[in-house]
Design a protein around this motif. Structure first.
Motif, PDB file in Angstrom:
ATOM      1  N   PRO A  76      16.706  -6.422 -12.964  1.00  0.00           N
ATOM      2  CA  PRO A  76      16.757  -5.315 -11.767  1.00  0.00           C
ATOM      3  C   PRO A  76      15.481  -4.637 -12.009  1.00  0.00           C
ATOM      4  O   PRO A  76      14.791  -3.948 -10.808  1.00  0.00           O
ATOM      5  CB  PRO A  76      17.842  -4.532 -12.005  1.00  0.00           C
ATOM      6  N   ARG A  80      12.334  -4.204  -9.054  1.00  0.00           N
ATOM      7  CA  ARG A  80      11.725  -2.831  -8.752  1.00  0.00           C
ATOM      8  C   ARG A  80      10.356  -2.905  -8.835  1.00  0.00           C
ATOM      9  O   ARG A  80       9.693  -2.248  -7.787  1.00  0.00           O
ATOM     10  CB  ARG A  80      12.616  -1.865  -9.370  1.00  0.00           C
ATOM     11  N   HIS A  81       9.651  -3.311  -9.747  1.00  0.00           N
ATOM     12  CA  HIS A  81       8.243  -3.182 -10.036  1.00  0.00           C
ATOM     13  C   HIS A  81       7.684  -3.938  -8.916  1.00  0.00           C
ATOM     14  O   HIS A  81       6.587  -3.569  -8.354  1.00  0.00           O
ATOM     15  CB  HIS A  81       7.972  -3.364 -11.490  1.00  0.00           C
ATOM     16  N   GLU A  83       9.004  -4.827  -6.228  1.00  0.00           N
ATOM     17  CA  GLU A  83       9.071  -4.371  -4.740  1.00  0.00           C
ATOM     18  C   GLU A  83       7.995  -3.185  -4.524  1.00  0.00           C
ATOM     19  O   GLU A  83       7.832  -3.002  -3.373  1.00  0.00           O
ATOM     20  CB  GLU A  83      10.733  -3.829  -4.728  1.00  0.00           C
ATOM     21  N   LEU A  84       7.660  -2.439  -5.425  1.00  0.00           N
ATOM     22  CA  LEU A  84       7.098  -1.375  -5.287  1.00  0.00           C
ATOM     23  C   LEU A  84       5.467  -1.940  -4.565  1.00  0.00           C
ATOM     24  O   LEU A  84       5.151  -1.399  -3.606  1.00  0.00           O
ATOM     25  CB  LEU A  84       6.620  -0.564  -6.785  1.00  0.00           C
ATOM     26  N   GLN A 112      12.548   5.927  -4.635  1.00  0.00           N
ATOM     27  CA  GLN A 112      13.822   5.004  -4.264  1.00  0.00           C
ATOM     28  C   GLN A 112      14.026   4.037  -5.413  1.00  0.00           C
ATOM     29  O   GLN A 112      15.284   3.667  -5.806  1.00  0.00           O
ATOM     30  CB  GLN A 112      13.311   4.244  -3.072  1.00  0.00           C
ATOM     31  N   LEU A 113      12.964   3.615  -6.035  1.00  0.00           N
ATOM     32  CA  LEU A 113      13.292   2.486  -6.932  1.00  0.00           C
ATOM     33  C   LEU A 113      13.105   2.913  -8.458  1.00  0.00           C
ATOM     34  O   LEU A 113      13.455   2.156  -9.281  1.00  0.00           O
ATOM     35  CB  LEU A 113      11.761   1.582  -6.766  1.00  0.00           C
ATOM     36  N   TYR A 195      19.488   3.747 -13.014  1.00  0.00           N
ATOM     37  CA  TYR A 195      19.961   2.200 -12.843  1.00  0.00           C
ATOM     38  C   TYR A 195      20.848   1.942 -11.549  1.00  0.00           C
ATOM     39  O   TYR A 195      20.414   1.380 -10.720  1.00  0.00           O
ATOM     40  CB  TYR A 195      20.774   1.766 -14.250  1.00  0.00           C
ATOM     41  N   GLY A 198      18.580   5.395  -8.742  1.00  0.00           N
ATOM     42  CA  GLY A 198      17.253   5.857  -8.441  1.00  0.00           C
ATOM     43  C   GLY A 198      16.925   7.028  -9.118  1.00  0.00           C
ATOM     44  O   GLY A 198      17.832   7.813  -9.572  1.00  0.00           O
TER      45      GLY A 198
END
Length: 228
Positions: A76, A80-81, A83-84, A112-113, A195, A198
């Motif tokens: 996860p 997230r990285h 998705e950034l 958010q992430l 986790y 966020g």
């Protein structure tokens, strides 16, 4: 050594479509178990999540189906990285079309992430900053040592500590009262928040350094346009 918590979580706001009415408020209970090497939490009667930091595994247990799914604890975080950068591309496309990018701004996405865009070298500015001592103070000095206004601000307001963007958009607030805990448990609690919910890393680091579980925490987050 450990700490067991029972949280009451209320979710409000959000729209399935921009022209639809807000989603009704929803309240549920979360049971959290904090230990030195792992974190466990339950959000329903049959589902448990275990974050095992010793084995670096994430385990989701479905008691009703008598099954479990095990995966890498890094999955996860890595997602997230990635998705950034994906969202930054979306933002640039919207900006090129002269659209509203306010929900896609990099600092909002970091919040958010719960990940850093290290190239941007974020800083946090606090009003009436307390004397910086110990490891928490050292980290805050590193993160907020710049004399110019920071990307994030923190200030006290009517019994709350409020974190916002430099433009004034509130991201997170927590009550100044709460329960003092051992530093290890304070950090595990904040790790759970990161986790599960966020939160900007600068905000989470500041919260972790306090070694306290606040009585109330308010997240202000807005998902991408058109999503609840």
């Amino acid at each position: 050594m450990g700490l067991d918590l029972r949280l009451q979580v209320t979710e409000s706001g959000g729209r399935p479509r921009p022209d639809a009415p807000p989603v009704p408020d929803q309240t549920h209970e979360v049971q959290v178990r904090l230990r030195r090497g792992w974190i466990g939490y339950r959000e329903s009667e049959i589902h448990d999540v275990l974050l095992d930091f010793a084995r670096r595994r994430r385990v989701m247990v479905d008691e009703g189906a008598r099954t479990y799914v095990e995966s890498s604890l890094y999955a996860p975080v890595c997602a997230r990285h990635f998705e950034l950068s994906n969202i930054e591309h979306v933002r640039s496309v919207i900006a090129a079309g002269k659209g509203d990018t306010s929900d896609f701004e990099p600092i909002i996405m970091e919040h958010q992430l719960a990940v850093f865009d290290k190239a941007r070298r974020r800083t946090l500015t606090e009003s009436a900053a307390p004397k910086k001592t110990g490891l928490g103070g050292l980290l805050r000095s590193v993160f907020s040592g710049s004399k110019k206004p920071g990307d994030l601000t923190v200030q006290s307001d009517s019994g709350q500590t409020v974190y916002a963007t430099a433009e004034g958009r509130r991201l997170l607030a927590h009550s100044t009262d709460g329960t003092d805990v051992e530093p290890d448990m304070g950090r595990q609690f904040v790790k759970f928040l990161g986790y599960r919910y966020g939160g900007h890393p600068l905000i989470l680091e500041r919260l972790a350094s306090a070694s306290r579980v606040p009585s109330e925490i308010q997240y202000s987050a807005r998902m991408m346009s058109g999503l609840p």
